[in-house]
Design an enzyme around this catalytic site. Structure first.
Site, PDB file in Angstrom:
ATOM      1  N   PRO A   1       0.794  -1.225   0.000  1.00 50.92           N
ATOM      2  CA  PRO A   1       0.000   0.000   0.000  1.00 50.92           C
ATOM      3  C   PRO A   1       0.829   1.280   0.000  1.00 50.92           C
ATOM      4  O   PRO A   1       1.833   1.375   0.713  1.00 50.92           O
ATOM      5  CB  PRO A   1      -0.807  -0.083   1.296  1.00 50.92           C
ATOM      6  CG  PRO A   1      -0.830  -1.518   1.642  1.00 50.92           C
ATOM      7  CD  PRO A   1       0.415  -2.130   1.081  1.00 50.92           C
ATOM      8  N   ASN A   2       0.370   2.230  -0.764  1.00 49.89           N
ATOM      9  CA  ASN A   2       0.912   3.598  -0.828  1.00 49.89           C
ATOM     10  C   ASN A   2       2.241   3.705  -1.586  1.00 49.89           C
ATOM     11  O   ASN A   2       2.710   4.816  -1.820  1.00 49.89           O
ATOM     12  CB  ASN A   2       1.072   4.218   0.578  1.00 49.89           C
ATOM     13  CG  ASN A   2      -0.230   4.227   1.343  1.00 49.89           C
ATOM     14  OD1 ASN A   2      -1.212   4.757   0.854  1.00 49.89           O
ATOM     15  ND2 ASN A   2      -0.260   3.622   2.523  1.00 49.89           N
TER      16      ASN A   2
ATOM     17  N   TYR B   1      11.331   8.795   1.980  1.00 47.23           N
ATOM     18  CA  TYR B   1      11.367   7.739   0.965  1.00 47.23           C
ATOM     19  C   TYR B   1      12.129   8.127  -0.301  1.00 47.23           C
ATOM     20  O   TYR B   1      12.322   7.286  -1.179  1.00 47.23           O
ATOM     21  CB  TYR B   1       9.939   7.317   0.604  1.00 47.23           C
ATOM     22  CG  TYR B   1       9.188   6.745   1.794  1.00 47.23           C
ATOM     23  CD1 TYR B   1       9.649   5.593   2.441  1.00 47.23           C
ATOM     24  CD2 TYR B   1       8.042   7.364   2.296  1.00 47.23           C
ATOM     25  CE1 TYR B   1       8.980   5.076   3.542  1.00 47.23           C
ATOM     26  CE2 TYR B   1       7.366   6.853   3.394  1.00 47.23           C
ATOM     27  CZ  TYR B   1       7.846   5.714   4.015  1.00 47.23           C
ATOM     28  OH  TYR B   1       7.179   5.202   5.104  1.00 47.23           O
TER      29      TYR B   1
ATOM     30  N   ASN C   1       8.231  -5.518  -0.724  1.00 46.75           N
ATOM     31  CA  ASN C   1       8.136  -4.376   0.183  1.00 46.75           C
ATOM     32  C   ASN C   1       6.658  -4.297   0.534  1.00 46.75           C
ATOM     33  O   ASN C   1       5.845  -3.795  -0.251  1.00 46.75           O
ATOM     34  CB  ASN C   1       8.619  -3.083  -0.486  1.00 46.75           C
ATOM     35  CG  ASN C   1       8.590  -1.918   0.500  1.00 46.75           C
ATOM     36  OD1 ASN C   1       7.963  -2.006   1.555  1.00 46.75           O
ATOM     37  ND2 ASN C   1       9.269  -0.830   0.159  1.00 46.75           N
TER      38      ASN C   1
ATOM     39  N   ALA D   1       3.134  -0.660   4.830  1.00 46.32           N
ATOM     40  CA  ALA D   1       2.558  -0.692   6.187  1.00 46.32           C
ATOM     41  C   ALA D   1       2.065  -2.089   6.585  1.00 46.32           C
ATOM     42  O   ALA D   1       2.020  -2.419   7.773  1.00 46.32           O
ATOM     43  CB  ALA D   1       1.425   0.320   6.305  1.00 46.32           C
TER      44      ALA D   1
ATOM     45  N   GLU E   1      12.708  -9.544   2.021  1.00 49.56           N
ATOM     46  CA  GLU E   1      11.939  -8.366   2.448  1.00 49.56           C
ATOM     47  C   GLU E   1      12.788  -7.115   2.210  1.00 49.56           C
ATOM     48  O   GLU E   1      13.973  -7.107   2.552  1.00 49.56           O
ATOM     49  CB  GLU E   1      11.642  -8.522   3.944  1.00 49.56           C
ATOM     50  CG  GLU E   1      10.953  -7.332   4.575  1.00 49.56           C
ATOM     51  CD  GLU E   1      10.799  -7.499   6.099  1.00 49.56           C
ATOM     52  OE1 GLU E   1      11.487  -8.368   6.697  1.00 49.56           O
ATOM     53  OE2 GLU E   1      10.008  -6.752   6.676  1.00 49.56           O
TER      54      GLU E   1
ATOM     55  N   HIS F   1      12.838  -2.695   2.470  1.00 45.34           N
ATOM     56  CA  HIS F   1      12.269  -1.392   2.842  1.00 45.34           C
ATOM     57  C   HIS F   1      13.227  -0.305   2.414  1.00 45.34           C
ATOM     58  O   HIS F   1      14.449  -0.446   2.577  1.00 45.34           O
ATOM     59  CB  HIS F   1      12.044  -1.287   4.353  1.00 45.34           C
ATOM     60  CG  HIS F   1      11.107  -2.338   4.855  1.00 45.34           C
ATOM     61  ND1 HIS F   1       9.757  -2.281   4.619  1.00 45.34           N
ATOM     62  CD2 HIS F   1      11.342  -3.479   5.522  1.00 45.34           C
ATOM     63  CE1 HIS F   1       9.191  -3.368   5.135  1.00 45.34           C
ATOM     64  NE2 HIS F   1      10.132  -4.112   5.682  1.00 45.34           N
TER      65      HIS F   1
HETATM   66  C1  DQA Z   1       8.333   1.084   4.053  1.00 44.76           C
HETATM   67  C2  DQA Z   1       8.360   1.248   5.571  1.00 44.76           C
HETATM   68  C3  DQA Z   1       6.976   1.046   6.164  1.00 44.76           C
HETATM   69  O1  DQA Z   1       7.014   1.256   7.581  1.00 44.76           O
HETATM   70  C4  DQA Z   1       5.995   2.053   5.583  1.00 44.76           C
HETATM   71  O2  DQA Z   1       4.687   1.812   6.078  1.00 44.76           O
HETATM   72  C5  DQA Z   1       6.021   2.090   4.106  1.00 44.76           C
HETATM   73  C6  DQA Z   1       7.289   1.995   3.402  1.00 44.76           C
HETATM   74  C7  DQA Z   1       9.688   1.414   3.411  1.00 44.76           C
HETATM   75  O3  DQA Z   1       9.907   1.018   2.273  1.00 44.76           O
HETATM   76  O4  DQA Z   1      10.520   2.092   4.032  1.00 44.76           O
HETATM   77  O5  DQA Z   1       4.995   2.319   3.462  1.00 44.76           O
HETATM   78  O6  DQA Z   1       8.027  -0.274   3.755  1.00 44.76           O
END
Ligand code: DQA
Length: 145
Positions: free
Chosen positions: A11-12, A24, A75, A78, A99, A101
């Site tokens: 998401p997002n 980010y 990734n 959230a 995984e 981030h």
């Molecule tokens: C994220 C870190 C998560 O905590 C956050 O909710 C994201 C992006 C990252 O890529 O740093 O949406 O996964």
């Protein structure tokens, strides 16, 4: 036959480039997918990508990856912190899981310090921005050798 990787974005992440750039960065999701794709090509891997803002879509994508992909790079955004159905789906995936981030969740709010993905991943990469996608594909390539 080339080994294959499914890159999943939660998401997002479709808003990357506009969303909280101080955390980010300025790169878009397409930029990160291009990074992952270039790394995959370099390692002779096929790569597909899917992004969704819905947990069920990501769960279905993991189910669809069973028997079809050799690895998943995810990734989960959230959903990382509470997406137990995604955890369970990944636990049922027989291939490798990495995984990723962009940020370092462990240096942020306490609620980001828990990942439900980490226990079902072979490894996690965080805090390196877009480089994380490059590193994740390199790790997958090495594990699939
Ligand atoms: C994220 C870190 C998560 O905590 C956050 O909710 C994201 C992006 C990252 O890529 O740093 O949406 O996964």
């Amino acid at each position: 036959m080339a080994k294959s990787v499914l890159l999943l974005s939660g998401p997002n992440l479709n808003l990357l480039g506009e969303r909280e750039p101080l955390i980010y960065g300025d790169a878009t999701l397409d930029d990160h997918v291009a990074t992952a794709r270039a790394a995959a090509e370099q390692h002779g891997l096929d790569l597909d990508h899917m992004q969704s803002n819905h947990e069920g879509d990501l769960v279905a994508a993991v189910h669809g990856a069973r028997g079809r992909y050799d690895a998943i790079v995810i990734n989960a955004a959230a959903l990382t912190h509470y997406g137990w159905s995604l955890h369970d789906a990944l636990a049922a995936f027989e291939g490798k899981v990495v995984e990723v981030h962009l940020s370092n969740p462990y240096a942020r709010e306490t609620w980001r310090h828990t990942s439900v993905i980490t226990p079902v991943a072979d490894g996690s990469i965080c805090g390196f921005g877009g480089l994380g996608y490059d590193l994740a594909i390199a790790a997958v390539a090495r594990m699939l050798e």
